[in-house]
Design an enzyme around this catalytic site. Sequence first.
Site, PDB file in Angstrom:
ATOM      1  N   ASN A  44      -2.305   5.552   2.522  1.00 43.61           N
ATOM      2  CA  ASN A  44      -2.632   6.596   3.495  1.00 43.61           C
ATOM      3  C   ASN A  44      -1.449   6.733   4.449  1.00 43.61           C
ATOM      4  O   ASN A  44      -1.247   5.882   5.299  1.00 43.61           O
ATOM      5  CB  ASN A  44      -3.911   6.187   4.247  1.00 43.61           C
ATOM      6  CG  ASN A  44      -4.248   7.162   5.367  1.00 43.61           C
ATOM      7  OD1 ASN A  44      -3.666   8.241   5.465  1.00 43.61           O
ATOM      8  ND2 ASN A  44      -5.183   6.765   6.216  1.00 43.61           N
ATOM      9  N   TRP A  45      -0.691   7.812   4.272  1.00 41.82           N
ATOM     10  CA  TRP A  45       0.523   7.971   5.071  1.00 41.82           C
ATOM     11  C   TRP A  45       0.243   8.451   6.493  1.00 41.82           C
ATOM     12  O   TRP A  45       1.141   8.480   7.319  1.00 41.82           O
ATOM     13  CB  TRP A  45       1.475   8.955   4.387  1.00 41.82           C
ATOM     14  CG  TRP A  45       2.095   8.442   3.121  1.00 41.82           C
ATOM     15  CD1 TRP A  45       1.811   7.269   2.469  1.00 41.82           C
ATOM     16  CD2 TRP A  45       3.112   9.083   2.348  1.00 41.82           C
ATOM     17  NE1 TRP A  45       2.591   7.149   1.346  1.00 41.82           N
ATOM     18  CE2 TRP A  45       3.405   8.255   1.246  1.00 41.82           C
ATOM     19  CE3 TRP A  45       3.810  10.293   2.476  1.00 41.82           C
ATOM     20  CZ2 TRP A  45       4.353   8.583   0.286  1.00 41.82           C
ATOM     21  CZ3 TRP A  45       4.755  10.623   1.518  1.00 41.82           C
ATOM     22  CH2 TRP A  45       5.023   9.772   0.436  1.00 41.82           C
ATOM     23  N   LYS A  46      -0.960   8.922   6.733  1.00 42.98           N
ATOM     24  CA  LYS A  46      -1.340   9.445   8.060  1.00 42.98           C
ATOM     25  C   LYS A  46      -0.339  10.531   8.495  1.00 42.98           C
ATOM     26  O   LYS A  46       0.207  11.217   7.647  1.00 42.98           O
ATOM     27  CB  LYS A  46      -1.436   8.296   9.073  1.00 42.98           C
ATOM     28  CG  LYS A  46      -2.263   7.135   8.538  1.00 42.98           C
ATOM     29  CD  LYS A  46      -2.612   6.121   9.579  1.00 42.98           C
ATOM     30  CE  LYS A  46      -3.348   4.978   8.914  1.00 42.98           C
ATOM     31  NZ  LYS A  46      -3.871   4.025   9.870  1.00 42.98           N
ATOM     32  N   HIS A  90     -12.280   8.463   7.264  1.00 41.17           N
ATOM     33  CA  HIS A  90     -11.393   7.447   7.847  1.00 41.17           C
ATOM     34  C   HIS A  90     -11.770   7.241   9.320  1.00 41.17           C
ATOM     35  O   HIS A  90     -12.134   8.194  10.011  1.00 41.17           O
ATOM     36  CB  HIS A  90      -9.932   7.884   7.710  1.00 41.17           C
ATOM     37  CG  HIS A  90      -8.978   6.776   8.022  1.00 41.17           C
ATOM     38  ND1 HIS A  90      -8.647   6.445   9.320  1.00 41.17           N
ATOM     39  CD2 HIS A  90      -8.321   5.900   7.228  1.00 41.17           C
ATOM     40  CE1 HIS A  90      -7.815   5.409   9.295  1.00 41.17           C
ATOM     41  NE2 HIS A  90      -7.608   5.060   8.038  1.00 41.17           N
ATOM     42  N   GLU A 146     -10.050   6.932  11.886  1.00 42.28           N
ATOM     43  CA  GLU A 146      -9.311   7.779  12.841  1.00 42.28           C
ATOM     44  C   GLU A 146      -9.927   9.176  12.906  1.00 42.28           C
ATOM     45  O   GLU A 146      -9.951   9.805  13.966  1.00 42.28           O
ATOM     46  CB  GLU A 146      -7.821   7.825  12.450  1.00 42.28           C
ATOM     47  CG  GLU A 146      -7.150   6.496  12.775  1.00 42.28           C
ATOM     48  CD  GLU A 146      -5.996   6.129  11.857  1.00 42.28           C
ATOM     49  OE1 GLU A 146      -5.440   7.006  11.176  1.00 42.28           O
ATOM     50  OE2 GLU A 146      -5.651   4.930  11.817  1.00 42.28           O
ATOM     51  N   GLU A 173     -13.290  -0.481   5.510  1.00 44.67           N
ATOM     52  CA  GLU A 173     -12.173  -0.688   6.425  1.00 44.67           C
ATOM     53  C   GLU A 173     -12.707  -1.125   7.790  1.00 44.67           C
ATOM     54  O   GLU A 173     -13.066  -0.273   8.624  1.00 44.67           O
ATOM     55  CB  GLU A 173     -11.386   0.611   6.591  1.00 44.67           C
ATOM     56  CG  GLU A 173     -10.776   1.123   5.314  1.00 44.67           C
ATOM     57  CD  GLU A 173      -9.540   1.978   5.594  1.00 44.67           C
ATOM     58  OE1 GLU A 173      -8.455   1.570   5.181  1.00 44.67           O
ATOM     59  OE2 GLU A 173      -9.670   3.010   6.259  1.00 44.67           O
ATOM     60  N   GLY A 175      -4.361  -1.235  11.261  1.00 41.82           N
ATOM     61  CA  GLY A 175      -3.145  -1.070  12.052  1.00 41.82           C
ATOM     62  C   GLY A 175      -2.963  -2.121  13.124  1.00 41.82           C
ATOM     63  O   GLY A 175      -2.127  -1.970  14.020  1.00 41.82           O
ATOM     64  N   SER A 223      -4.642  -3.732   7.342  1.00 41.41           N
ATOM     65  CA  SER A 223      -3.467  -4.610   7.425  1.00 41.41           C
ATOM     66  C   SER A 223      -3.194  -5.377   6.128  1.00 41.41           C
ATOM     67  O   SER A 223      -2.795  -6.538   6.176  1.00 41.41           O
ATOM     68  CB  SER A 223      -3.600  -5.564   8.621  1.00 41.41           C
ATOM     69  OG  SER A 223      -3.692  -4.825   9.828  1.00 41.41           O
ATOM     70  N   GLY A 230      -2.374   1.481   4.921  1.00 37.53           N
ATOM     71  CA  GLY A 230      -1.746   2.367   5.901  1.00 37.53           C
ATOM     72  C   GLY A 230      -0.275   2.034   6.048  1.00 37.53           C
ATOM     73  O   GLY A 230       0.563   2.429   5.241  1.00 37.53           O
ATOM     74  N   GLY A 231       0.058   1.262   7.086  1.00 36.46           N
ATOM     75  CA  GLY A 231       1.456   0.965   7.434  1.00 36.46           C
ATOM     76  C   GLY A 231       2.313   0.530   6.261  1.00 36.46           C
ATOM     77  O   GLY A 231       3.441   1.019   6.083  1.00 36.46           O
TER      78      GLY A 231
HETATM   79  C1  PEP Z   1      -5.740   2.615   7.106  1.00 34.50           C
HETATM   80  O1  PEP Z   1      -5.397   3.347   8.015  1.00 34.50           O
HETATM   81  O2  PEP Z   1      -6.526   3.029   6.238  1.00 34.50           O
HETATM   82  C2  PEP Z   1      -5.208   1.259   7.054  1.00 34.50           C
HETATM   83  C3  PEP Z   1      -5.805   0.377   6.290  1.00 34.50           C
HETATM   84  O3  PEP Z   1      -4.116   1.008   7.840  1.00 34.50           O
HETATM   85  P1  PEP Z   1      -3.267  -0.367   7.892  1.00 34.50           P
HETATM   86  O4  PEP Z   1      -3.014  -0.790   6.473  1.00 34.50           O
HETATM   87  O5  PEP Z   1      -2.008   0.010   8.603  1.00 34.50           O
HETATM   88  O6  PEP Z   1      -4.101  -1.348   8.628  1.00 34.50           O
END
Ligand code: PEP
Length: 251
Positions: A9-11, A96, A98, A168, A174, A214, A235-236
């Site tokens: 997920n590049w956001k 998600h 967010e 999640e 994050g 994470s 994500g990251g």
């Molecule tokens: C996400 O936003 O779906 C996510 C899992 O982010 P991260 O891996 O950065 O925690």
Amino acid sequence: MRNNIVAGNWKMNNDATQTTELINDLNKALEEVSINCRVLISPTSINLTSAVALTEDSVIEVAAQNMHQAKNGAFTGEISAAMLNDVGVKSVILGHSERRTYFGENDQILTEKVASALENNLEIIFCFGELLQDRKSGNHFKVVESQLKNTVLSLNAASWEHIVLAYEPVWAIGTGETASPEQAQEMHAYIRSLLVSTYGISVAENVSILYGGSVKPTNAKEIFSKEDVDGGLIGGASLKATDFTGIITAF
Ligand code: PEP
């Protein structure tokens, strides 16, 4: 049989040039390794068309990060499921945290989005998970159950061919803090038990349940080794070709 899946997920990251560079880097890196899972990336909507073109001959599949529930109309700034179809996108992330936190997406809106995505033959990566306070107060199972019961658990059994679940925990997104493999397994087994009691074992056994929060190359293998963890929503660490490849090759 359910699939193992690693989805990035590049956001709201990566402009057009960076999108091209990252996809080219990933295409190259993935040609050199053995891959035992589906791989998805999710660029911003403005770059979906180019992402589809750049992954035409690649193992990488493209997912959208969001869509509106309506077919079309006066919804300034939004895109519909049919528009995703039109540019060759086959999957969409819905729910998600967010989107829930910053854009007010609740169970009712998500139920409508899921219905619209299914009508348009899109695969859905459906996200949910508890807040830190829910886990601290021991309410995490109840919260997850209600997030699922109020949305996807009212679908018919056939719809589950098109649904991937992504647990999640919000406190792990994050933050650098990851659920332990045991915590992930415990929740994933619980989620699967809800599917068993609603639809029976054969549907439940075929649903992929991803963990997100994470995940990094250093912890992916242990998390993915758990019986009910079928991959990750990343994500990251999906923003760097080497890290994302490291997670993909954890399978
Ligand atoms: C996400 O936003 O779906 C996510 C899992 O982010 P991260 O891996 O950065 O925690």
